[in-house]
Design a protein around this motif. Structure first.
Motif, PDB file in Angstrom:
ATOM      1  N   LYS A  45     -10.512  -9.435  14.184  1.00  0.00           N
ATOM      2  CA  LYS A  45      -9.469 -10.166  14.913  1.00  0.00           C
ATOM      3  C   LYS A  45      -8.083  -9.701  14.482  1.00  0.00           C
ATOM      4  N   ILE A  46      -8.026  -9.158  13.262  1.00  0.00           N
ATOM      5  CA  ILE A  46      -6.778  -8.635  12.704  1.00  0.00           C
ATOM      6  C   ILE A  46      -7.075  -7.311  11.996  1.00  0.00           C
ATOM      7  N   SER A  47      -6.041  -6.532  11.745  1.00  0.00           N
ATOM      8  CA  SER A  47      -6.129  -5.353  10.874  1.00  0.00           C
ATOM      9  C   SER A  47      -5.306  -5.665   9.637  1.00  0.00           C
ATOM     10  N   ILE A  48      -5.767  -5.178   8.483  1.00  0.00           N
ATOM     11  CA  ILE A  48      -5.135  -5.492   7.200  1.00  0.00           C
ATOM     12  C   ILE A  48      -4.311  -4.297   6.723  1.00  0.00           C
ATOM     13  N   PHE A  49      -3.034  -4.541   6.463  1.00  0.00           N
ATOM     14  CA  PHE A  49      -2.128  -3.486   5.997  1.00  0.00           C
ATOM     15  C   PHE A  49      -1.705  -3.684   4.550  1.00  0.00           C
ATOM     16  N   GLY A  50      -2.081  -4.800   3.969  1.00  0.00           N
ATOM     17  CA  GLY A  50      -1.785  -5.050   2.574  1.00  0.00           C
ATOM     18  C   GLY A  50      -2.043  -6.499   2.228  1.00  0.00           C
ATOM     19  N   TYR A  51      -2.275  -6.738   0.934  1.00  0.00           N
ATOM     20  CA  TYR A  51      -2.426  -8.119   0.457  1.00  0.00           C
ATOM     21  C   TYR A  51      -2.192  -8.163  -1.039  1.00  0.00           C
ATOM     22  N   CYS A  52      -1.928  -9.356  -1.531  1.00  0.00           N
ATOM     23  CA  CYS A  52      -1.861  -9.614  -2.959  1.00  0.00           C
ATOM     24  C   CYS A  52      -2.134 -11.101  -3.167  1.00  0.00           C
ATOM     25  N   GLN A 140      -4.890  -0.562  -4.975  1.00  0.00           N
ATOM     26  CA  GLN A 140      -5.965   0.326  -5.416  1.00  0.00           C
ATOM     27  C   GLN A 140      -6.792   0.850  -4.245  1.00  0.00           C
ATOM     28  N   ALA A 141      -6.920   0.070  -3.182  1.00  0.00           N
ATOM     29  CA  ALA A 141      -7.672   0.521  -2.003  1.00  0.00           C
ATOM     30  C   ALA A 141      -6.981   1.705  -1.335  1.00  0.00           C
ATOM     31  N   PHE A 142      -5.667   1.764  -1.445  1.00  0.00           N
ATOM     32  CA  PHE A 142      -4.926   2.875  -0.837  1.00  0.00           C
ATOM     33  C   PHE A 142      -5.025   4.155  -1.648  1.00  0.00           C
ATOM     34  N   VAL A 143      -5.097   4.040  -2.959  1.00  0.00           N
ATOM     35  CA  VAL A 143      -5.074   5.235  -3.804  1.00  0.00           C
ATOM     36  C   VAL A 143      -6.472   5.728  -4.172  1.00  0.00           C
ATOM     37  N   SER A 144      -7.510   5.013  -3.769  1.00  0.00           N
ATOM     38  CA  SER A 144      -8.874   5.459  -4.064  1.00  0.00           C
ATOM     39  C   SER A 144      -9.498   6.080  -2.814  1.00  0.00           C
ATOM     40  N   ARG A 152      -6.015   2.130   5.627  1.00  0.00           N
ATOM     41  CA  ARG A 152      -5.530   3.134   4.669  1.00  0.00           C
ATOM     42  C   ARG A 152      -4.815   4.295   5.352  1.00  0.00           C
ATOM     43  N   GLU A 153      -5.478   4.928   6.303  1.00  0.00           N
ATOM     44  CA  GLU A 153      -4.901   6.125   6.928  1.00  0.00           C
ATOM     45  C   GLU A 153      -3.587   5.828   7.631  1.00  0.00           C
ATOM     46  N   GLU A 154      -3.528   4.710   8.324  1.00  0.00           N
ATOM     47  CA  GLU A 154      -2.309   4.359   9.051  1.00  0.00           C
ATOM     48  C   GLU A 154      -1.137   4.103   8.098  1.00  0.00           C
ATOM     49  N   VAL A 155      -1.412   3.398   6.997  1.00  0.00           N
ATOM     50  CA  VAL A 155      -0.348   3.104   6.030  1.00  0.00           C
ATOM     51  C   VAL A 155       0.088   4.370   5.309  1.00  0.00           C
ATOM     52  N   LEU A 156      -0.862   5.190   4.892  1.00  0.00           N
ATOM     53  CA  LEU A 156      -0.482   6.425   4.202  1.00  0.00           C
ATOM     54  C   LEU A 156       0.324   7.344   5.116  1.00  0.00           C
ATOM     55  N   ARG A 157      -0.017   7.369   6.398  1.00  0.00           N
ATOM     56  CA  ARG A 157       0.769   8.145   7.375  1.00  0.00           C
ATOM     57  C   ARG A 157       2.195   7.587   7.455  1.00  0.00           C
ATOM     58  N   PHE A 159       3.881   6.239   5.160  1.00  0.00           N
ATOM     59  CA  PHE A 159       4.612   6.649   3.958  1.00  0.00           C
ATOM     60  C   PHE A 159       4.730   8.163   3.828  1.00  0.00           C
ATOM     61  N   GLY A 160       4.129   8.911   4.744  1.00  0.00           N
ATOM     62  CA  GLY A 160       4.183  10.364   4.669  1.00  0.00           C
ATOM     63  C   GLY A 160       3.148  10.942   3.726  1.00  0.00           C
ATOM     64  N   GLY A 161       2.075  10.201   3.473  1.00  0.00           N
ATOM     65  CA  GLY A 161       0.991  10.691   2.635  1.00  0.00           C
ATOM     66  C   GLY A 161       0.845   9.920   1.336  1.00  0.00           C
ATOM     67  N   LEU A 162      -0.278  10.159   0.674  1.00  0.00           N
ATOM     68  CA  LEU A 162      -0.611   9.444  -0.569  1.00  0.00           C
ATOM     69  C   LEU A 162       0.420   9.692  -1.662  1.00  0.00           C
ATOM     70  N   GLN A 163       0.834  10.928  -1.832  1.00  0.00           N
ATOM     71  CA  GLN A 163       1.781  11.253  -2.902  1.00  0.00           C
ATOM     72  C   GLN A 163       3.082  10.464  -2.733  1.00  0.00           C
ATOM     73  N   ASN A 164       3.590  10.384  -1.527  1.00  0.00           N
ATOM     74  CA  ASN A 164       4.832   9.646  -1.302  1.00  0.00           C
ATOM     75  C   ASN A 164       4.606   8.134  -1.395  1.00  0.00           C
TER      76      ASN A 164
END
Length: 183
Positions: A45-52, A140-144, A152-157, A159-164
């Motif tokens: 029903k939703i897509s998750i872009f981050g949480y804490c 941690q889900a983004f960097v693993s 993951r892919e949408e958020v990393l895109r 930011f311009g990739g994992l390194q950035n």
């Protein structure tokens, strides 16, 4: 306070805290159960872009994939299921969260990026913990490379990739650390 109306395809910062600042998570099991129920009621029903998840509040960054009524009802069911289980476990009654979950519609990609940084750095800001090691954030889900329900892919895109992505988090962390040192 008038609540923001949720719109399909809209990005939102969803957050709330315990009533009167009380704990909404007493242990790791509560946090795991919260995430399990969140997935059960809202995934798809939703897509998750981050949480804490912090001890007395939480942050979710989402995009609606379904109509407002469906998502609002799913959130209601999710929160009710969590509160009933939490109350039963610690032998308490009544409301756990402040009245309505707060929601802010994100206006642009820059706001989304800054919010992701803010949410992931919550453990540093509130508890002076290393955000990179905090188990109850999506960082941690983004960097693993492990399978994840996070976008993951949408958020990393974004930011311009994992390194950035990692660089931006570290840079923002350094600013918080420096600010804290001079206070």
């Amino acid at each position: 306070m008038k609540l923001e109306v949720l719109e399909k395809e809209g990005f939102y910062h969803i957050y709330n805290r315990g009533i009167n600042g009380c704990l909404i998570f007493e242990n790791d099991e509560n946090k795991k159960f919260f995430l399990k129920q969140f997935s059960k009621y809202l995934l798809g029903k939703i897509s998750i872009f981050g949480y804490c998840l912090m001890d007395n509040h939480f942050h979710l960054i989402i995009r609606l994939n379904d109509e407002e009524k469906i998502v609002t009802q799913a959130f209601s069911n999710f929160f009710n299921s969590y509160v009933k289980a939490f109350n039963k476990e610690i032998d308490r009654t009544g409301s756990l969260f402040e009245k309505h979950f707060k929601r802010i519609k994100l206006k642009d990609e820059e706001y989304l990026k800054q919010l992701i940084l803010y949410v992931h750095l919550n453990p540093k800001h509130h508890l002076d913990l290393k955000f990179e090691e905090y188990k109850y954030s999506s960082y941690q889900a983004f960097v693993s490379n492990k399978e994840t329900k996070i976008e993951r892919e949408e958020v990393l895109r974004l930011f311009g990739g994992l390194q950035n992505f990692v660089f931006c988090h570290n840079q923002k962390n350094d600013i918080l650390t420096e600010k804290h040192t001079f206070e």
